[in-house]
Scaffold this active site. Structure first.
Site, PDB file in Angstrom:
ATOM      1  N   CYS A   1       0.836  -1.211   0.026  1.00 20.97           N
ATOM      2  CA  CYS A   1      -0.104  -0.081  -0.200  1.00 20.97           C
ATOM      3  C   CYS A   1       0.921   1.261  -0.096  1.00 20.97           C
ATOM      4  CB  CYS A   1      -1.007  -0.003   1.200  1.00 20.97           C
ATOM      5  SG  CYS A   1      -2.137  -1.345   1.018  1.00 20.97           S
TER       6      CYS A   1
ATOM      7  N   LYS B   1      -8.989  -0.515  10.208  1.00 19.45           N
ATOM      8  CA  LYS B   1      -9.076  -1.409   9.279  1.00 19.45           C
ATOM      9  C   LYS B   1      -8.047  -2.778   9.626  1.00 19.45           C
ATOM     10  CE  LYS B   1      -7.813  -2.203   4.326  1.00 19.45           C
ATOM     11  NZ  LYS B   1      -7.426  -1.284   3.153  1.00 19.45           N
TER      12      LYS B   1
ATOM     13  N   ARG C   1       0.243  -7.833   4.864  1.00 20.63           N
ATOM     14  CA  ARG C   1      -0.086  -6.080   5.176  1.00 20.63           C
ATOM     15  C   ARG C   1      -0.197  -6.097   6.814  1.00 20.63           C
ATOM     16  NH1 ARG C   1      -1.233  -4.794   0.046  1.00 20.63           N
ATOM     17  NH2 ARG C   1      -3.082  -5.342  -0.954  1.00 20.63           N
TER      18      ARG C   1
ATOM     19  N   LYS D   1     -13.788  -1.835   9.132  1.00 18.24           N
ATOM     20  CA  LYS D   1     -13.682  -2.956   8.125  1.00 18.24           C
ATOM     21  C   LYS D   1     -12.617  -4.208   8.664  1.00 18.24           C
ATOM     22  CE  LYS D   1     -11.558  -3.130   3.481  1.00 18.24           C
ATOM     23  NZ  LYS D   1     -10.688  -2.241   2.722  1.00 18.24           N
TER      24      LYS D   1
HETATM   25  C1  PBG Z   1      -6.877  -0.988  -0.448  1.00 17.56           C
HETATM   26  C2  PBG Z   1      -8.191  -1.802  -0.083  1.00 17.56           C
HETATM   27  C3  PBG Z   1      -8.739  -3.112  -0.144  1.00 17.56           C
HETATM   28  C4  PBG Z   1      -9.985  -3.241   0.121  1.00 17.56           C
HETATM   29  C5  PBG Z   1     -10.349  -1.888   0.251  1.00 17.56           C
HETATM   30  N1  PBG Z   1      -9.325  -1.026  -0.018  1.00 17.56           N
HETATM   31  C6  PBG Z   1      -7.693  -4.400  -0.117  1.00 17.56           C
HETATM   32  C7  PBG Z   1      -6.697  -4.466   1.017  1.00 17.56           C
HETATM   33  O1  PBG Z   1      -6.620  -3.651   1.851  1.00 17.56           O
HETATM   34  O2  PBG Z   1      -6.025  -5.297   0.652  1.00 17.56           O
HETATM   35  C8  PBG Z   1     -10.773  -4.282   0.551  1.00 17.56           C
HETATM   36  C9  PBG Z   1     -12.259  -4.314   0.106  1.00 17.56           C
HETATM   37  C10 PBG Z   1     -12.830  -5.704   0.159  1.00 17.56           C
HETATM   38  O3  PBG Z   1     -12.454  -6.753   0.309  1.00 17.56           O
HETATM   39  O4  PBG Z   1     -13.940  -5.457  -0.248  1.00 17.56           O
HETATM   40  N2  PBG Z   1      -5.994  -1.011   0.514  1.00 17.56           N
END
Ligand code: PBG
Length: 337
Positions: free
Chosen positions: A140, A206, A228, A259
C-alpha cells in the site's frame, strides 16, 4: 381435555408476553426499531484502464469491472434504483514501485470521477485512496530498504493522489492505506490547495483480514511478497481500534470506517459510542463471496441473509454501509414495492 386444561401449571409470571407484539406483519413493522435506508448504502465500483479485462469477477458473482463509460452507465442505473453514493477503485494499465499512475491526472479513477460527475451529477463519488492497485509489488505504499512500507514517504504519494482526485471533482476521499498521520497530512494538503470542503472518510479501523481475498483478485492488488500486517491492524485488538478511531478524529476525519464488518460488529458499536462523526462499516468482498457461494448452492436464502446482515450493521451502530449488495438490495426493495 380442553386446551385450557392441557396447560401446564407454571410458576412464571405470564402477564408479560413479548409475543403480543409479533402477531402480524403490521404489528411487527409498527414496533420495528431499525431500518436500512437506501441513501445510507454505498456501492463499490471497480473501474479499469483500457488494457484491463472488464466483466464479472470470478469470486464475486454479480460484480463487474467496468470501463469508464460503462461505470457511468452503471451509476445511472444505481441512481434510478435510489443508490446515491459509489466508492471507486481503479485498476491501472501501468504499475511500478512508486505507484505513479495513482496520481496521474489522466489516471483511471480521475477519468472516472470526471465522467461520472458529468453524466450523473447527483451521484456522490467517493474515491478509495490507496496505492496497492498501483504498485508492482502490491503493497500500500513505497517500500524502504528492508521491504517494509515507508510511512512518511507514502504520505507524500497519498497527498498527490488526493489532490488529483480533488481536481477531477471528487466528492469525498477515502484513505485505506493505514499509514500513521495520513488524515492530518491529507487535510493539510487539501486545504493548502483550497479544497477545504472535501471531506475525508477514513478507514480508521482496518484489520489485516483474510476477508479481502476476492477484492485482491478483482483489483489485482495481492502483495507479491509478505502481507499487510505491519500496517493493517491485528484482528484481536479492541483498545487499539479505539485509539486509531480517536487519532483520526483528532486529525480531522469527517467519517470513520470500520472494516471488515461481519466479524467486527462489536467495534462498529464501540466506535459509534466514542465518535461524533458518521460511522461507516465496510461489508467486504469475502463477506459478499461467502453469501453468494452458499446461495448458489441453494444452502441459504440470499435475500433474507442480506436483509439480516445489513440490518445487523445498522443495529450495531453503522450510519453508512459500504456493500457490494447495495444494487441488488435496492432492486429487491423496488420489486417488493
Ligand atoms: C486497498 C483496499 C482493500 C480493500 C479496500 N481498499 C484491499 C486490502 O487492503 O488488501 C478491501 C475491500 C474488500 O475486500 O471488499 N488497500
Amino acid at each position: 381435555m380442553t386446551a385450557l386444561e392441557r396447560r401446564p401449571r407454571l410458576a412464571v409470571d405470564l402477564r408479560k408476553r413479548p409475543r403480543r407484539l409479533r402477531s402480524s406483519p403490521a404489528m411487527r413493522s409498527l414496533v420495528r426499531e431499525h431500518d436500512v435506508r437506501l441513501s445510507a448504502l454505498v456501492q463499490p465500483l471497480f473501474v479499469v484502464d483500457p488494457g484491463q479485462a472488464t466483466g464479472e469477477i470470478a469470486s464475486m458473482p454479480g460484480i463487474e469491472r467496468y470501463a469508464v463509460d460503462d461505470a457511468v452507465r452503471e451509476c445511472r442505473e444505481l441512481a434510478a434504483l435510489g443508490i446515491r453514493a459509489v466508492l471507486l477503485f481503479g485498476i491501472p494499465d501501468h504499475k511500478d514501485a512508486y505507484a505513479s499512475s495513482a496520481h496521474d491526472p489522466a489516471g483511471v479513477v480521475q477519468r472516472a470521477i470526471i465522467a461520472i460527475k458529468a453524466g450523473v451529477p447527483d451521484m456522490l463519488v467517493i474515491a478509495d485512496l490507496c496505492n496497492c492497485e498501483y504498485t508492482d509489488h502490491g503493497h500500500c505504499g513505497i517500500l524502504d530498504e528492508r521491504g517494509d512500507v515507508d510511512n512518511d514517504a507514502t504520505l507524500d504519494l497519498l497527498g498527490r493522489t488526493a489532490l488529483s482526485y480533488a481536481m477531477a471533482g471528487v466528492d469525498v476521499v477515502a484513505p485505506s492505506d493505514m499509514m500513521d498521520g495520513r488524515v492530518a497530512y491529507l487535510r493539510e494538503t487539501l486545504d493548502a490547495s483550497d479544497f477545504t470542503s472535501i471531506p475525508i472518510m477514513s478507514y480508521a479501523v482496518k484489520f489485516a483480514s483474510a476477508f479481502y481475498g476476492p477484492f485482491r483478485d478483482a483489483a489485482d492488488s495481492t502483495p507479491q511478497f509478505g502481507d499487510r500486517r505491519s500496517y493493517q491492524m491485528d484482528p484481536p485488538n479492541e483498545r487499539e481500534a479505539l485509539r486509531e478511531a480517536m487519532l483520526d478524529l483528532d486529525e480531522g476525519a469527517d467519517f470513520l470506517i470500520v472494516k471488515p464488518a461481519l466479524a467486527y460488529m462489536d467495534l462498529i458499536r464501540a466506535v459509534r459510542e466514542v465518535s461524533d462523526v458518521p460511522v461507516a462499516c465496510y461489508n467486504v468482498s469475502g463477506e459478499y463471496a461467502m453469501v453468494k457461494a452458499a446461495a448458489q448452492n441453494g444452502w441459504i436464502d440470499e435475500a433474507r441473509i442480506v436483509d439480516e446482515m445489513l440490518t445487523g450493521f445498522v443495529r450495531a451502530g453503522a450510519d453508512i454501509v459500504i456493500t457490494y449488495f447495495a444494487k441488488s438490495y435496492a432492486r429487491r426493495l423496488r420489486a417488493r414495492g
